[in-house]
Design an enzyme around this catalytic site. Structure first.
Site, PDB file in Angstrom:
ATOM      1  CG  ASP A  45     -90.196  88.202 -38.750  1.00  0.00           C
ATOM      2  OD1 ASP A  45     -90.849  88.799 -37.886  1.00  0.00           O
ATOM      3  OD2 ASP A  45     -90.907  87.067 -38.740  1.00  0.00           O
ATOM      4  CG  ASP A 114     -73.983  95.221 -41.003  1.00  0.00           C
ATOM      5  OD1 ASP A 114     -72.989  95.418 -40.973  1.00  0.00           O
ATOM      6  OD2 ASP A 114     -74.485  94.697 -39.742  1.00  0.00           O
ATOM      7  CG  ASP A 216     -68.950  93.289 -41.337  1.00  0.00           C
ATOM      8  OD1 ASP A 216     -69.127  93.155 -40.069  1.00  0.00           O
ATOM      9  OD2 ASP A 216     -68.827  91.814 -41.188  1.00  0.00           O
ATOM     10  CD  GLU A 266     -66.911  95.359 -37.008  1.00  0.00           C
ATOM     11  OE1 GLU A 266     -67.150  94.809 -35.734  1.00  0.00           O
ATOM     12  OE2 GLU A 266     -66.757  95.071 -37.892  1.00  0.00           O
ATOM     13  CG  HIS A 339     -73.887  92.021 -33.770  1.00  0.00           C
ATOM     14  ND1 HIS A 339     -73.902  93.018 -34.486  1.00  0.00           N
ATOM     15  CD2 HIS A 339     -73.434  90.932 -34.738  1.00  0.00           C
ATOM     16  CE1 HIS A 339     -72.843  93.813 -34.795  1.00  0.00           C
ATOM     17  NE2 HIS A 339     -72.358  92.509 -35.548  1.00  0.00           N
ATOM     18  CG  ASP A 340     -69.773  91.582 -33.228  1.00  0.00           C
ATOM     19  OD1 ASP A 340     -70.764  91.064 -32.763  1.00  0.00           O
ATOM     20  OD2 ASP A 340     -69.304  91.966 -34.165  1.00  0.00           O
TER      21      ASP A 340
HETATM   22  C1  GLC Z   1     -67.864  92.282 -38.053  1.00  0.00           C
HETATM   23  C2  GLC Z   1     -69.410  91.744 -36.763  1.00  0.00           C
HETATM   24  C3  GLC Z   1     -69.894  90.419 -36.723  1.00  0.00           C
HETATM   25  C4  GLC Z   1     -69.267  89.257 -37.482  1.00  0.00           C
HETATM   26  C5  GLC Z   1     -68.118  89.600 -38.063  1.00  0.00           C
HETATM   27  C6  GLC Z   1     -67.752  89.092 -39.239  1.00  0.00           C
HETATM   28  O1  GLC Z   1     -67.866  91.855 -36.704  1.00  0.00           O
HETATM   29  O2  GLC Z   1     -69.963  93.109 -36.225  1.00  0.00           O
HETATM   30  O3  GLC Z   1     -70.860  90.063 -36.308  1.00  0.00           O
HETATM   31  O4  GLC Z   1     -69.421  88.049 -37.519  1.00  0.00           O
HETATM   32  O5  GLC Z   1     -67.883  91.080 -38.258  1.00  0.00           O
HETATM   33  O6  GLC Z   1     -67.851  89.488 -40.385  1.00  0.00           O
END
Ligand code: GLC
Length: 575
Positions: A45, A114, A216, A266, A339-340
């Site tokens: 958090d 984000d 994203d 991204e 994180h992916d």
């Molecule tokens: C991006 C994020 C991922 C998420 C996806 C849908 O790739 O990095 O964690 O699951 O978008 O939002």
């Protein structure tokens, strides 16, 4: 009085236009669920983040990218947002966020949010209203298609999380599009009201003081389902994408030119040629993009879960092409983990015997490319994959869907678990291991996802106390080097020995200054060929011709200087 013109020849071209601030910067990604838990409920958090800012400021990072902390049903760990304007009580309050932001700024860092606006949560009031009736004023904010007489789906598009990308809304009898989970309906960016609503929410966060956005899957916003195009062409990089980003720049960023903001998009599937367009400053779209080419090289034919071994020559060819492609116009973002992705030391290095060496080698190679490096939480201490052995240890929707789909298609439980062990996103999503103990210093409660066995050994406390073998300290030195060194920031990149399966070597050159990086990407000693580069020749010869011996800027094997690189050794030399 007219000033004396400076002869063109003495003008340093690199100094003529001041380089943007982010050429000197390193970004650190916080994935909040697993960073630090302040209230003992087992989930990270804002209070936890505030308690660890000292760690980030010691590391020397310039920017924090905070993965989503907005209200969310947490179907996709916060990437399914139900309210863009506040903080999920799971993570804290808006007041705490303001305090966090002020503390980050007081430490001389920036905070980037984000921005997840390809889709919302299905619980977002916009979607609730949109699905209420075909006549809803918000109906067109999402992508709907009528039932066909044969009952078939509108297109064959597949969701990134297994299964079809369309779900039938029984009540209104139409299909809605979701490129990710069914609980993540895609917004319709062709509708100007949607775009205005997104610009407005971005404005509100910038007014609060945040320093930019990580956007994203932003190349998915311009889709062309109207044409029912097959395959990725229909949803990646639709024709309107540049218009949408230029409009966003005009509406949101252009009038804030006095502030140092960061925008990074991204973009799964983006090509070098497209990336040049997205990041050419003259086009006013984005500062940089996350490309995916190097993180899909070990994907098999079907999906990332059909993992195949990575060849170093493929990795070099790919990263080298991106260095070349964005050398004149545009800018690279540099990452191996997030994180992916699985943990980088487990995927690209040797997370057993050579964990320190390979974690630091990967860091040096990545951070010394031309671009802005991104550090994923825990990578700065060389955290490793979770290696879960049972399905009930997994939490990620992508992994759980994959399990279901693969089992239904006939794979055995052990086969599926093996692929998850290698490629599940949960590998990188376990709690940051701050200290030894049951909650790994991450929480006083029960962590929402298990702390892997490595938690007993790989911790921030242990790493920072391990002197010459501290991964953290190595990262800290790389980040400091980028702050001060113009060759690291701006030097031209040249890949050496592209066909060598074990050596990753390159130079960076600015004026008459040069850096040489030689990295032994293997668990065996590597004999360097002095002819690889004059700088190496000079470093390896007893009496360097014409001047001082090259200086060792940074390396991960103390005292090493001869022609043999130890397993996973990296050396950075300067002339
Ligand atoms: C991006 C994020 C991922 C998420 C996806 C849908 O790739 O990095 O964690 O699951 O978008 O939002």
């Amino acid at each position: 009085m007219p000033s004396t013109p400076v002869p063109a020849a003495v003008v340093d071209p690199a100094a003529a236009t001041p380089a943007p601030w982010w050429t000197r910067a390193t970004v650190y990604q916080i994935w909040p669920r697993s960073f630090a838990d302040g209230d003992g409920d087992g989930i990270g958090d804002l209070a936890g983040i505030r308690s660890k800012l000292g760690h980030l400021s010691d590391l020397g990072v310039d920017v924090i990218w905070l993965s989503p902390v907005y209200p969310s049903p947490q179907v996709d760990a916060g990437y399914d947002i139900s309210d863009y304007d506040t903080i999920d009580p799971l993570f804290g309050t808006l007041e705490e966020f303001d305090e966090l932001l002020a503390e980050v700024h007081a430490l001389g860092m920036k905070l980037v949010m984000d921005l997840v606006v390809n889709h919302t949560s299905d619980q977002h009031p916009w979607f609730v209203e949109a699905r209420s009736s075909v006549d809803s004023p918000k109906r067109d904010w999402y992508v709907w298609r009528p039932q066909r007489p044969d009952g078939a789906r509108p297109t064959e598009w597949r969701s990134a999380f297994s299964g079809p990308a369309w779900t039938l809304d029984e009540a209104t009898g139409e299909w809605y599009l979701h490129m990710f989970a069914a609980a993540q309906p895609d917004l319709n960016w062709a509708n100007p009201e949607v775009r205005a609503a997104v610009h407005a929410l971005m404005d509100r966060w910038l007014d609060r003081g945040v320093d930019g956005f990580r956007m994203d899957v932003i190349n998915h916003i311009a889709k062309s389902p109207a044409s029912l195009e097959a395959g990725a062409a229909g949803f990646e990089m639709g024709a309107q994408i540049h218009d949408h980003l230029q409009e966003m720049h005009r509406e949101v960023f252009a009038h804030r030119g006095d502030r140092e903001l960061l925008t990074v998009g991204e973009m799964p599937g983006v090509s070098v040629e497209d990336a040049v367009l997205f990041t050419d400053p003259a086009r006013r779209e984005l500062d940089m993009v996350f490309q995916f080419e190097h993180v899909v090289l070990d994907n098999g034919p079907g999906s990332k879960f059909d993992h195949v071994p990575l060849r170093l020559t493929d990795l070099k060819r790919s990263l080298g092409r991106w260095q070349e492609g964005l050398a004149e116009r545009g800018w690279n973002s540099l990452y191996l983990g997030n994180h992916d992705q699985p943990r980088s030391v487990s995927r690209y290095g040797d997370d057993g015997r050579w964990r320190y060496e390979s974690a630091t080698l990967l860091a040096a190679v990545l951070h010394l490319h031309r671009g802005t490096p991104y550090v994923y939480q825990g990578d700065e201490i060389g955290m490793t994959n979770a290696r879960f052995t049972r399905l009930d240890q997994y939490r990620d929707v992508e992994s759980l869907n994959r399990h279901q789909e693969a089992r239904a298609a006939g794979a055995t439980e052990e086969e599926v678990l093996e692929t998850l062990r290698v490629r599940s996103r949960d590998n990188g999503r376990t709690p940051v291991q701050w200290a030894d103990g049951p909650g790994a210093g991450f929480t006083t409660g029960t962590p929402w996802i298990e702390v892997p066995a490595s938690g007993a050994e790989i911790t921030v406390a242990a790493d920072r106390a391990s002197g010459e073998r501290s991964v953290f300290d190595f990262y800290r030195r790389l980040i400091a080097l980028r702050h001060d060194d113009r060759v690291v920031q701006l030097g031209a990149f040249t890949m050496l020995a592209p066909d060598d399966e074990r050596l990753y070597a390159f130079t960076r050159t600015l004026g008459d200054e040069r850096l040489l990086v030689v990295a032994n990407w293997s668990g065996e000693p590597y004999e360097l060929d002095p002819a690889l580069d004059p700088l190496l020749g000079a470093a390896l010869s007893a009496v360097p011709a014409g001047g001082a011996a090259p200086e060792l800027v940074i390396g991960n094997v103390p005292g090493s200087s001869g022609p043999t690189l130890s397993p996973w050794e990296v050396r950075v030399l300067r002339a």
